[in-house]
Design a protein around this motif. Structure first.
Motif, PDB file in Angstrom:
ATOM      1  N   LYS A 103       5.114  78.856  21.480  1.00 62.93           N
ATOM      2  CA  LYS A 103       4.316  78.184  21.969  1.00 62.93           C
ATOM      3  C   LYS A 103       3.398  78.817  23.691  1.00 62.93           C
ATOM      4  N   GLU A 104       4.015  79.780  23.979  1.00 62.36           N
ATOM      5  CA  GLU A 104       2.959  80.295  24.490  1.00 62.36           C
ATOM      6  C   GLU A 104       2.775  81.906  24.868  1.00 62.36           C
ATOM      7  N   GLU A 105       2.142  82.385  25.632  1.00 62.92           N
ATOM      8  CA  GLU A 105       1.422  83.915  24.987  1.00 62.92           C
ATOM      9  C   GLU A 105       2.599  85.027  25.961  1.00 62.92           C
ATOM     10  N   ILE A 106       3.169  86.155  25.213  1.00 66.49           N
ATOM     11  CA  ILE A 106       3.810  86.666  26.333  1.00 66.49           C
ATOM     12  C   ILE A 106       3.225  87.895  26.752  1.00 66.49           C
ATOM     13  N   TYR A 107       3.785  87.797  28.097  1.00 66.18           N
ATOM     14  CA  TYR A 107       3.211  88.947  28.480  1.00 66.18           C
ATOM     15  C   TYR A 107       1.636  88.622  28.902  1.00 66.18           C
ATOM     16  N   PHE A 108       0.934  87.164  29.426  1.00 69.73           N
ATOM     17  CA  PHE A 108       0.097  86.765  28.799  1.00 69.73           C
ATOM     18  C   PHE A 108      -1.292  87.516  30.928  1.00 69.73           C
ATOM     19  N   TYR A 109      -0.103  87.508  31.715  1.00 66.07           N
ATOM     20  CA  TYR A 109      -0.996  88.033  33.265  1.00 66.07           C
ATOM     21  C   TYR A 109      -0.467  89.756  32.917  1.00 66.07           C
ATOM     22  N   GLU A 110       0.341  90.101  32.870  1.00 72.87           N
ATOM     23  CA  GLU A 110       0.308  91.463  32.625  1.00 72.87           C
ATOM     24  C   GLU A 110      -0.519  92.064  31.554  1.00 72.87           C
ATOM     25  N   LYS A 111      -1.107  91.458  30.920  1.00 73.12           N
ATOM     26  CA  LYS A 111      -1.905  91.929  29.469  1.00 73.12           C
ATOM     27  C   LYS A 111      -3.197  91.548  29.881  1.00 73.12           C
ATOM     28  N   ARG A 112      -3.824  90.710  31.218  1.00 73.54           N
ATOM     29  CA  ARG A 112      -5.336  90.167  31.425  1.00 73.54           C
ATOM     30  C   ARG A 112      -5.060  91.316  32.778  1.00 73.54           C
ATOM     31  N   PHE A 113      -4.528  91.927  33.718  1.00 71.58           N
ATOM     32  CA  PHE A 113      -4.497  92.843  34.602  1.00 71.58           C
ATOM     33  C   PHE A 113      -4.661  94.627  33.602  1.00 71.58           C
ATOM     34  N   ALA A 114      -3.682  94.608  32.776  1.00 69.16           N
ATOM     35  CA  ALA A 114      -4.408  96.220  31.947  1.00 69.16           C
ATOM     36  C   ALA A 114      -5.407  96.303  30.905  1.00 69.16           C
ATOM     37  N   TYR A 115      -5.769  94.596  30.752  1.00 69.20           N
ATOM     38  CA  TYR A 115      -7.505  94.680  30.633  1.00 69.20           C
ATOM     39  C   TYR A 115      -7.921  94.939  31.680  1.00 69.20           C
ATOM     40  N   GLY A 116      -8.181  93.965  32.659  1.00 67.69           N
ATOM     41  CA  GLY A 116      -8.976  94.691  33.882  1.00 67.69           C
ATOM     42  C   GLY A 116      -8.872  96.015  34.147  1.00 67.69           C
ATOM     43  N   LEU A 117      -7.705  97.300  34.022  1.00 68.22           N
ATOM     44  CA  LEU A 117      -7.704  98.526  34.656  1.00 68.22           C
ATOM     45  C   LEU A 117      -8.442  99.041  33.637  1.00 68.22           C
ATOM     46  N   GLU A 118      -8.417  99.158  32.595  1.00 75.93           N
ATOM     47  CA  GLU A 118      -8.980  99.507  30.990  1.00 75.93           C
ATOM     48  C   GLU A 118      -9.966  99.987  30.731  1.00 75.93           C
ATOM     49  N   ARG A 119     -11.003  97.961  31.482  1.00 79.42           N
ATOM     50  CA  ARG A 119     -12.020  98.317  31.751  1.00 79.42           C
ATOM     51  C   ARG A 119     -13.067  98.893  32.965  1.00 79.42           C
ATOM     52  N   ILE A 120     -12.246 100.136  33.850  1.00 79.02           N
ATOM     53  CA  ILE A 120     -12.306 100.362  34.735  1.00 79.02           C
ATOM     54  C   ILE A 120     -11.995 102.421  34.232  1.00 79.02           C
ATOM     55  N   VAL A 121     -10.513 102.221  33.468  1.00 77.56           N
ATOM     56  CA  VAL A 121     -10.870 103.605  33.069  1.00 77.56           C
ATOM     57  C   VAL A 121     -11.476 104.311  31.653  1.00 77.56           C
ATOM     58  N   GLY A 122     -11.745 102.739  30.209  1.00 70.05           N
ATOM     59  CA  GLY A 122     -12.759 103.653  29.419  1.00 70.05           C
ATOM     60  C   GLY A 122     -11.305 103.183  28.183  1.00 70.05           C
ATOM     61  N   GLN A 123     -11.924 102.618  27.652  1.00 72.32           N
ATOM     62  CA  GLN A 123     -11.079 102.617  26.293  1.00 72.32           C
ATOM     63  C   GLN A 123     -10.296 103.695  25.795  1.00 72.32           C
ATOM     64  N   GLU A 124     -10.840 104.726  25.440  1.00 71.43           N
ATOM     65  CA  GLU A 124     -10.059 105.666  25.172  1.00 71.43           C
ATOM     66  C   GLU A 124      -9.746 106.915  25.727  1.00 71.43           C
ATOM     67  N   LYS A 125      -9.480 106.465  26.872  1.00 69.77           N
ATOM     68  CA  LYS A 125      -8.752 107.581  28.333  1.00 69.77           C
ATOM     69  C   LYS A 125      -7.284 106.540  28.190  1.00 69.77           C
ATOM     70  N   MET A 126      -7.685 105.376  28.539  1.00 75.96           N
ATOM     71  CA  MET A 126      -6.394 104.500  28.100  1.00 75.96           C
ATOM     72  C   MET A 126      -5.183 104.338  27.859  1.00 75.96           C
ATOM     73  N   GLU A 127      -6.561 104.595  26.089  1.00 85.00           N
ATOM     74  CA  GLU A 127      -5.282 104.418  24.772  1.00 85.00           C
ATOM     75  C   GLU A 127      -4.011 106.108  24.700  1.00 85.00           C
ATOM     76  N   LYS A 128      -5.514 107.082  25.049  1.00 85.47           N
ATOM     77  CA  LYS A 128      -4.968 108.231  25.605  1.00 85.47           C
ATOM     78  C   LYS A 128      -3.359 108.741  26.601  1.00 85.47           C
ATOM     79  N   PHE A 129      -3.544 107.754  27.038  1.00 88.46           N
ATOM     80  CA  PHE A 129      -2.789 108.129  28.340  1.00 88.46           C
ATOM     81  C   PHE A 129      -1.535 107.273  27.903  1.00 88.46           C
ATOM     82  N   TYR A 130      -1.794 106.218  27.383  1.00 89.70           N
ATOM     83  CA  TYR A 130      -0.458 105.563  26.734  1.00 89.70           C
ATOM     84  C   TYR A 130       0.471 105.541  25.781  1.00 89.70           C
ATOM     85  N   PHE A 131      -0.559 106.290  24.448  1.00 87.92           N
ATOM     86  CA  PHE A 131       0.397 106.956  23.509  1.00 87.92           C
ATOM     87  C   PHE A 131       1.123 108.349  24.340  1.00 87.92           C
ATOM     88  N   ASP A 132       0.025 109.455  25.308  1.00 90.07           N
ATOM     89  CA  ASP A 132       1.335 110.335  25.295  1.00 90.07           C
ATOM     90  C   ASP A 132       2.221 109.971  27.204  1.00 90.07           C
TER      91      ASP A 132
END
Length: 342
Positions: free
Chosen positions: A184-213
């Motif tokens: 009955k709620e979305e987990i890490y609702f706010y943190e997900k949005r902060f992360a998305y805000g950061l990804e829009r600055i960094v770029g999806q390709e780089k952000m995913e690479k840094f995450y998986f590495d």
């Protein structure tokens, strides 16, 4: 007749009385201490073989289909270069389904040392498998995705959990909707949005690479195009602080003031970076206006605490930040419809 809610009395006893206030403020001060970036660099660059006891894979039968779907989906949508940790760890993972204790807030967790997943909610399996996919067992036991443990300090927890949940929604949207319905709620609702805000600055390709590495240090270096090192570390520390306090049952008045100030820093940080990115792209005013409005709809969510207290940011201050870094031609009052692109 004086009308005082019982929650207000409890909040005063636990949060706002003079005896506990000083202790609580000292605790907050410790949470908000900056870490040394060289410690992160040391962990990021360390690479050596660690002897691990890798037993046979152990997965409950009722989760076998979920595991197959996860692996097949990841292989079809993400480059194999980013999936080396998944391929390595899935071979000897241990997954346990357990009953949730009534006093525990844990719904599931991944142990990077033992390569073990413990689930109290079966539907959270993909979230934990993403954690598994970012654990380089050959490096050390201190890093996982964007999370780093530095002695008795943890940094990157909020951005790590938020980005993990962002990827669940991106690649396994039906599973995320199921979790939302069950809880009955979305987990890490706010943190997900902060992360998305950061990804829009960094770029999806780089952000995913840094995450998986599991490479927080490279993410910090990328952000230094727009910020000082201290600003970036401050951002990471502050969103970790917000995560720790968001689910507390009681938040006192002094704590709420600090949390509001902390949230202001986080929002202004993201807006500044995004504005500088757009400035470098030389877009039209109309295009920048559309992009900024879209951006704010995701990152500028009022934070609601379990205690029922809400904190939010003054839109006039946001306008001032935009004016400082992108000019005064952006009109935030224009109404735009928006699709969920997370």
């Amino acid at each position: 007749m004086i009308n005082i809610k019982i929650e207000e009395i409890i909040a005063y006893i636990l949060c706002d009385n003079h005896i506990l206030k000083k202790y609580k403020l000292q605790k907050i001060k410790k949470y908000l201490q900056l870490v040394d970036i060289n410690e992160i660099k040391t962990i990021s660059e360390r690479k050596f073989e660690i002897e691990k006891i890798r037993d046979k894979q152990s997965i409950p039968n009722k989760l076998r289909n979920d595991i197959d779907i996860f692996v097949n989906t990841m292989e079809s949508k993400i480059s194999k270069e980013k999936l080396q940790n998944l391929f390595s760890n899935i071979k000897w993972v241990k997954i346990v389904l357990a009953k949730k204790l009534f006093y525990s807030q844990d719904l599931g967790y991944y142990n990077p040392v033992k390569n073990k997943i413990k689930l109290f909610k079966k539907s959270l399996i993909y979230h934990e498998l993403l954690h598994l996919s970012t654990n380089d067992i050959e490096i050390n036991d201190s890093s996982n995705g964007f999370l780093y443990e530095l002695d008795d300090t943890i940094i990157g927890e909020a951005i790590n959990e938020g980005y993990t949940e962002l990827l669940v929604g991106r690649y396994f949207k039906e599973k995320q909707e199921l979790v939302k319905k069950e809880l009955k709620e979305e987990i890490y609702f706010y943190e997900k949005r902060f992360a998305y805000g950061l990804e829009r600055i960094v770029g999806q390709e780089k952000m995913e690479k840094f995450y998986f590495d599991a490479d927080l240090f490279s993410l910090i270096n990328e952000l230094k195009k727009y910020y000082s090192t201290e600003e970036v570390i401050n951002f990471l520390v502050k969103i970790d602080f917000i995560l720790r306090y968001r689910n507390r049952a009681f938040v006192g008045n002094e704590e709420l003031k600090i949390i509001t100030s902390t949230l202001e820093y986080v929002i202004y940080f993201l807006i500044k970076g995004y504005c500088l990115k757009l400035f470098n792209e030389n877009n039209s005013v109309e295009k920048n206006t559309e992009l900024i409005i879209n951006y704010l709809e995701y990152i500028n969510e009022p934070i609601e605490f379990r205690a029922g207290r809400i904190t939010s940011i003054d839109i006039n201050k946001i306008k001032e930040v935009i004016k400082n870094y992108l000019g005064d031609n952006i009109n935030l009052d224009i109404s735009k419809s928006n699709e969920n692109v997370l």
